[in-house]
Design a protein around this motif. Structure first.
Motif, mmCIF file in Angstrom:
data_model
loop_
_atom_site.group_PDB
_atom_site.id
_atom_site.type_symbol
_atom_site.label_atom_id
_atom_site.label_comp_id
_atom_site.label_asym_id
_atom_site.label_seq_id
_atom_site.Cartn_x
_atom_site.Cartn_y
_atom_site.Cartn_z
ATOM 1 N N GLY A 190 -8.781 8.603 -6.780
ATOM 2 C CA GLY A 190 -7.835 7.662 -6.201
ATOM 3 C C GLY A 190 -7.583 6.459 -7.082
ATOM 4 O O GLY A 190 -6.445 5.996 -7.216
ATOM 5 N N VAL A 191 -8.641 5.958 -7.712
ATOM 6 C CA VAL A 191 -8.503 4.796 -8.592
ATOM 7 C C VAL A 191 -7.695 5.153 -9.830
ATOM 8 O O VAL A 191 -6.801 4.404 -10.252
ATOM 9 C CB VAL A 191 -9.895 4.256 -8.985
ATOM 10 C CG1 VAL A 191 -9.771 3.197 -10.073
ATOM 11 C CG2 VAL A 191 -10.606 3.676 -7.763
ATOM 12 N N LEU A 192 -7.989 6.303 -10.436
ATOM 13 C CA LEU A 192 -7.351 6.681 -11.694
ATOM 14 C C LEU A 192 -5.907 7.148 -11.514
ATOM 15 O O LEU A 192 -5.036 6.831 -12.327
ATOM 16 C CB LEU A 192 -8.168 7.788 -12.372
ATOM 17 C CG LEU A 192 -9.557 7.381 -12.871
ATOM 18 C CD1 LEU A 192 -10.310 8.603 -13.396
ATOM 19 C CD2 LEU A 192 -9.454 6.315 -13.942
ATOM 20 N N LEU A 193 -5.633 7.900 -10.436
ATOM 21 C CA LEU A 193 -4.312 8.495 -10.269
ATOM 22 C C LEU A 193 -3.380 7.702 -9.358
ATOM 23 O O LEU A 193 -2.165 7.739 -9.536
ATOM 24 C CB LEU A 193 -4.450 9.928 -9.730
ATOM 25 C CG LEU A 193 -5.184 10.927 -10.622
ATOM 26 C CD1 LEU A 193 -5.160 12.317 -9.987
ATOM 27 C CD2 LEU A 193 -4.568 10.976 -12.016
ATOM 28 N N PHE A 194 -3.946 7.006 -8.374
ATOM 29 C CA PHE A 194 -3.092 6.371 -7.365
ATOM 30 C C PHE A 194 -3.317 4.869 -7.237
ATOM 31 O O PHE A 194 -2.870 4.247 -6.273
ATOM 32 C CB PHE A 194 -3.319 7.044 -5.998
ATOM 33 C CG PHE A 194 -3.161 8.536 -6.036
ATOM 34 C CD1 PHE A 194 -1.984 9.115 -6.503
ATOM 35 C CD2 PHE A 194 -4.187 9.375 -5.630
ATOM 36 C CE1 PHE A 194 -1.829 10.492 -6.548
ATOM 37 C CE2 PHE A 194 -4.047 10.760 -5.661
ATOM 38 C CZ PHE A 194 -2.873 11.319 -6.134
ATOM 39 N N ASP A 195 -4.033 4.283 -8.187
ATOM 40 C CA ASP A 195 -4.257 2.826 -8.214
ATOM 41 C C ASP A 195 -4.934 2.316 -6.947
ATOM 42 O O ASP A 195 -4.646 1.202 -6.475
ATOM 43 C CB ASP A 195 -2.936 2.078 -8.423
ATOM 44 C CG ASP A 195 -2.324 2.357 -9.781
ATOM 45 O OD1 ASP A 195 -3.089 2.518 -10.748
ATOM 46 O OD2 ASP A 195 -1.079 2.450 -9.861
ATOM 47 N N VAL A 217 0.849 -1.191 0.000
ATOM 48 C CA VAL A 217 0.000 0.000 0.000
ATOM 49 C C VAL A 217 0.882 1.238 0.000
ATOM 50 O O VAL A 217 1.824 1.339 0.792
ATOM 51 C CB VAL A 217 -0.926 0.027 1.236
ATOM 52 C CG1 VAL A 217 -1.739 1.318 1.275
ATOM 53 C CG2 VAL A 217 -1.852 -1.177 1.223
ATOM 54 N N THR A 218 0.600 2.168 -0.887
ATOM 55 C CA THR A 218 1.369 3.403 -0.941
ATOM 56 C C THR A 218 0.740 4.464 -0.034
ATOM 57 O O THR A 218 -0.441 4.374 0.328
ATOM 58 C CB THR A 218 1.424 3.956 -2.372
ATOM 59 O OG1 THR A 218 0.099 4.290 -2.803
ATOM 60 C CG2 THR A 218 2.025 2.925 -3.313
ATOM 61 N N ALA A 219 1.538 5.461 0.306
ATOM 62 C CA ALA A 219 1.039 6.545 1.134
ATOM 63 C C ALA A 219 -0.085 7.295 0.431
ATOM 64 O O ALA A 219 -1.021 7.773 1.075
ATOM 65 C CB ALA A 219 2.178 7.506 1.488
ATOM 66 N N SER A 220 -0.025 7.395 -0.891
ATOM 67 C CA SER A 220 -1.078 8.087 -1.632
ATOM 68 C C SER A 220 -2.401 7.335 -1.545
ATOM 69 O O SER A 220 -3.472 7.958 -1.456
ATOM 70 C CB SER A 220 -0.668 8.271 -3.098
ATOM 71 O OG SER A 220 -0.356 7.037 -3.698
ATOM 72 N N GLN A 221 -2.356 6.010 -1.539
ATOM 73 C CA GLN A 221 -3.581 5.230 -1.376
ATOM 74 C C GLN A 221 -4.137 5.372 0.038
ATOM 75 O O GLN A 221 -5.353 5.462 0.241
ATOM 76 C CB GLN A 221 -3.292 3.757 -1.690
ATOM 77 C CG GLN A 221 -2.953 3.507 -3.149
ATOM 78 C CD GLN A 221 -2.373 2.131 -3.393
ATOM 79 O OE1 GLN A 221 -1.937 1.444 -2.462
ATOM 80 N NE2 GLN A 221 -2.348 1.714 -4.652
ATOM 81 N N HIS A 222 -3.249 5.412 1.022
ATOM 82 C CA HIS A 222 -3.652 5.610 2.411
ATOM 83 C C HIS A 222 -4.320 6.977 2.572
ATOM 84 O O HIS A 222 -5.366 7.116 3.231
ATOM 85 C CB HIS A 222 -2.422 5.496 3.307
ATOM 86 C CG HIS A 222 -2.714 5.428 4.774
ATOM 87 N ND1 HIS A 222 -2.909 6.549 5.542
ATOM 88 C CD2 HIS A 222 -2.838 4.370 5.607
ATOM 89 C CE1 HIS A 222 -3.134 6.189 6.800
ATOM 90 N NE2 HIS A 222 -3.101 4.872 6.865
ATOM 91 N N ILE A 223 -3.726 7.993 1.955
ATOM 92 C CA ILE A 223 -4.275 9.347 2.034
ATOM 93 C C ILE A 223 -5.623 9.424 1.320
ATOM 94 O O ILE A 223 -6.555 10.091 1.793
ATOM 95 C CB ILE A 223 -3.282 10.359 1.435
ATOM 96 C CG1 ILE A 223 -2.068 10.497 2.351
ATOM 97 C CG2 ILE A 223 -3.942 11.723 1.216
ATOM 98 C CD1 ILE A 223 -0.957 11.355 1.768
#
Length: 275
Positions: free
Chosen positions: A134-139, A62-68
């Motif tokens: 989130g889906v489009l930019l950060f998977d 899990v990336t920080a961008s997904q967490h955010i």
């Protein structure tokens, strides 16, 4: 006889509330500047923060961008409910709308219901836009099991309701529209930072700040949405080391009850207030 009268009263209140909600929704979407700012601000913040913090949590995938992103859904809903209602009802008080409603045969609950319907529509739209971002930019992966979707649904409903009612309460404490706007935005920003929305994971925050945020709905909304969108391996990043979904439901439910009682009192006072 009493039961029948009560049922008729509730039916009438619900019907009037739906009619009021339709008026509120039409009025909101006619104000293009308000619509743009309401929907764009949380998404812009999400894009900026997600682009800056993109490292992966070790061993989680899990990336920080997904967490955010999962956390920012809560912030977007809080903005669409708490801030919108605090400022909107203060405007109704200032421009005489509440005074005019006092002369109509409609209970205060119908006005509250109308406002809640407005922010429900706005919140659903905001949440969909943020998830899509989130889906489009950060998977960001969508929930894959019914339990996660159920968690997403009840966290949304309880969180949006609690924040909406607190926005109504704050509107009654403010003495002017500017005062309501300043108080709502200041409260919102403080809670966003202390609830582990902008600063992730929440465990990096000082204990006094997390203790403060734990008293309010936003922290628990963010935690609930993270439980719905992120794998269980990320639960270790929470203060208790688990999702605590039972406590999430309890805190949000209590705020719904307390907020309803306080908001009805605020609306009744506003309807009695003279210019």
């Amino acid at each position: 006889m009493t039961t029948h009268a009560t049922t008729d009263s509730l039916t009438r209140t619900g019907r009037l509330g739906l009619a009021r909600g339709a008026v509120e929704i039409r009025t909101f979407f006619r104000e293009r500047d308000t619509v743009l700012f309401t929907f764009a601000l949380p998404i812009v913040l999400l894009v900026l923060l997600g682009s800056i913090f993109s490292t992966e949590y070790a061993g989680t995938g899990v990336t920080a961008s997904q967490h955010i992103t999962a956390s920012m859904i809560a912030a977007g809903i809080a903005s669409a409910t708490f801030v919108t209602l605090a400022v909107g009802i203060a405007e109704d008080q200032a421009n005489g709308t509440l005074k005019r409603l006092r002369g109509l045969p409609a209970p205060p609950a119908a006005y509250v219901l109308g406002k809640l319907l407005l922010v429900l529509v706005v919140s659903v739209t905001e949440a969909v836009l943020m998830v899509a971002t989130g889906v489009l930019l950060f998977d960001l992966a969508l929930p894959t099991d019914p339990g996660s979707w159920l968690t997403l649904a009840w966290v949304f409903l309880l969180g949006a309701t609690a924040c909406s009612l607190l926005g109504i309460v704050l509107s009654g404490l403010a003495r002017s529209v500017r005062g309501a706007s300043a108080a709502a935005n200041l409260t919102y920003l403080v809670l966003v930072f202390t609830s582990g929305i902008f600063v992730t994971p929440i465990t990096v925050l000082p204990a006094p700040l997390t203790t403060l945020s734990s008293l309010f709905p936003l922290k628990w909304m963010g935690q609930g949405f993270r439980a719905a969108f992120l794998p269980d391996t990320m639960a270790a990043q929470e203060l208790a080391g688990s999702w605590e979904l039972g406590r999430v439901a309890l805190v949000l439910g209590l705020w719904c009850v307390v907020g309803l009682l306080l908001s009805l009192a605020v609306v009744r006072r506003g309807l009695r207030r003279r210019e």
